[in-house]
Design a protein around this motif. Structure first.
Motif, short mmCIF file in Angstrom:
data_model
loop_
_atom_site.label_atom_id
_atom_site.label_comp_id
_atom_site.label_asym_id
_atom_site.label_seq_id
_atom_site.Cartn_x
_atom_site.Cartn_y
_atom_site.Cartn_z
N ALA A 149 -29.94 10.25 50.56
CA ALA A 149 -29.75 9.62 51.87
C ALA A 149 -31.06 9.30 52.59
N GLY A 150 -32.20 9.71 52.03
CA GLY A 150 -33.48 9.51 52.71
C GLY A 150 -33.79 8.07 53.06
N PRO A 151 -33.68 7.12 52.12
CA PRO A 151 -33.96 5.73 52.45
C PRO A 151 -33.06 5.18 53.56
N ASP A 152 -31.77 5.51 53.52
CA ASP A 152 -30.87 5.01 54.55
C ASP A 152 -31.22 5.59 55.92
N ARG A 153 -31.62 6.85 55.95
CA ARG A 153 -32.01 7.45 57.23
C ARG A 153 -33.22 6.74 57.82
N MET A 154 -34.19 6.40 56.96
CA MET A 154 -35.37 5.71 57.46
C MET A 154 -35.00 4.32 57.98
N LEU A 155 -34.19 3.58 57.23
CA LEU A 155 -33.77 2.26 57.69
C LEU A 155 -33.03 2.36 59.03
N ALA A 156 -32.14 3.33 59.14
CA ALA A 156 -31.37 3.49 60.37
C ALA A 156 -32.28 3.78 61.56
N LYS A 157 -33.34 4.55 61.33
CA LYS A 157 -34.27 4.87 62.41
C LYS A 157 -34.89 3.62 63.01
N PHE A 158 -35.09 2.60 62.17
CA PHE A 158 -35.69 1.35 62.63
C PHE A 158 -34.64 0.26 62.89
N ARG A 159 -33.38 0.63 62.99
CA ARG A 159 -32.27 -0.31 63.24
C ARG A 159 -32.23 -1.43 62.19
N VAL A 160 -32.30 -1.03 60.94
CA VAL A 160 -32.26 -1.96 59.82
C VAL A 160 -31.05 -1.63 58.96
N ALA A 161 -30.19 -2.61 58.73
CA ALA A 161 -28.99 -2.42 57.92
C ALA A 161 -29.31 -2.71 56.46
N ARG A 162 -28.78 -1.88 55.56
CA ARG A 162 -28.96 -2.14 54.14
C ARG A 162 -27.83 -3.02 53.62
N VAL A 163 -28.21 -4.05 52.88
CA VAL A 163 -27.26 -5.01 52.32
C VAL A 163 -26.34 -4.32 51.32
N ALA A 164 -25.08 -4.71 51.33
CA ALA A 164 -24.14 -4.36 50.26
C ALA A 164 -24.07 -5.57 49.34
N ALA A 165 -24.65 -5.45 48.15
CA ALA A 165 -24.78 -6.58 47.23
C ALA A 165 -23.76 -6.48 46.10
#
Length: 250
Positions: A149-165
């Motif tokens: 979950a580390g990458p998602d936590r970092m993205l969330a901290k910067f208000r960045v959504a990860r694409v569902a591809a």
């Protein structure tokens, strides 16, 4: 019933001849496209810059409520690999701001060889957020982005959504204030049409997601023109199921 906005579209606004019946006959391709579909993803920005006047002209060509997602240049993501890229990032942001209120998310797609590097990612996201407070979506493709979950936590901290591809199989991640699907075509990426028995499931997925957050559903299977048909079918189905009126009947 959707609660949040839904944006369905293609990676580019070309109108293949075999699918032209969905769109009005008059106007530029963008004007015709935007009379039916509510969003588009600009991929050409990945390969080359566009003049501010070009973005302004595009913004003036579409109706209120239409949105452009814009892909961040490969100079930043693939050549610089997110390091030492303040100058090209400033140039890119200076260009896309001319979309004004038609600007949707910025799309950051990483090369498949780009692993999760917390220090580099944090530095780039800080650089980006110092300059841009709008929506950002992130499409990583290296397996290291999905093992914990580390990458998602970092993205969330910067208000960045990860694409569902698709293909890919990973659900949306990162910041939960936006959901962004990129459907590349499967089994053959960029080429395959989504079969008629698959499209209702995609529409149901988008409708369910729209109860949680604003949703984008972008078809990138453009090589043989399938994206246009798939996007139009999904958009029509969502409107028919919600009882709304389409702007133009195909």
């Amino acid at each position: 019933m959707s609660v949040f906005p839904v944006f369905v579209g293609c990676a580019g606004w070309s109108i293949p001849k075999q699918h032209a019946g969905w769109f009005p006959p008059d106007g530029s391709h963008l004007e015709r496209y935007a009379r039916f579909l509510p969003a588009v993803e600009i991929n050409s920005s990945f390969y080359r810059p566009h003049k501010p006047a070009t973005y302004a002209r595009w913004a003036a060509s579409v109706p209120d409520g239409f949105r452009f997602a814009v892909k961040v240049p490969k100079l930043i993501t693939h050549e610089s690999r997110l390091a030492g890229c303040a100058d090209p990032l400033d140039r890119f942001l200076g260009e896309v701001r001319f979309l004004n209120d038609r600007l949707g998310p910025l799309l950051v797609q990483l090369p498949p060889s780009f692993p999760f590097d917390p220090n580099r990612i944090k530095a780039f996201l800080g650089l980006l957020r110092d300059r841009f407070d709008g929506e950002v979506v992130w499409e990583p493709r290296h397996p290291s982005w999905f093992i914990d979950a580390g990458p998602d936590r970092m993205l969330a901290k910067f208000r960045v959504a990860r694409v569902a591809a698709d293909p890919g199989g990973e659900p949306p991640g990162g910041w939960n204030g936006l959901i962004y699907h990129r459907l590349h075509g499967s089994p053959e990426i960029y080429h395959s049409d989504y079969a008629p028995d698959r499209l209702p499931g995609i529409a149901r997925m988008v409708e369910a997601d729209a109860a949680k957050a604003p949703v984008w559903c972008i078809f990138d299977n453009t090589a043989l023109g399938a994206a246009t048909h798939n996007a139009c079918v999904i958009w029509e189905r969502l409107y028919l199921e919600s009882g709304k009126e389409l702007r133009l009947k195909g």
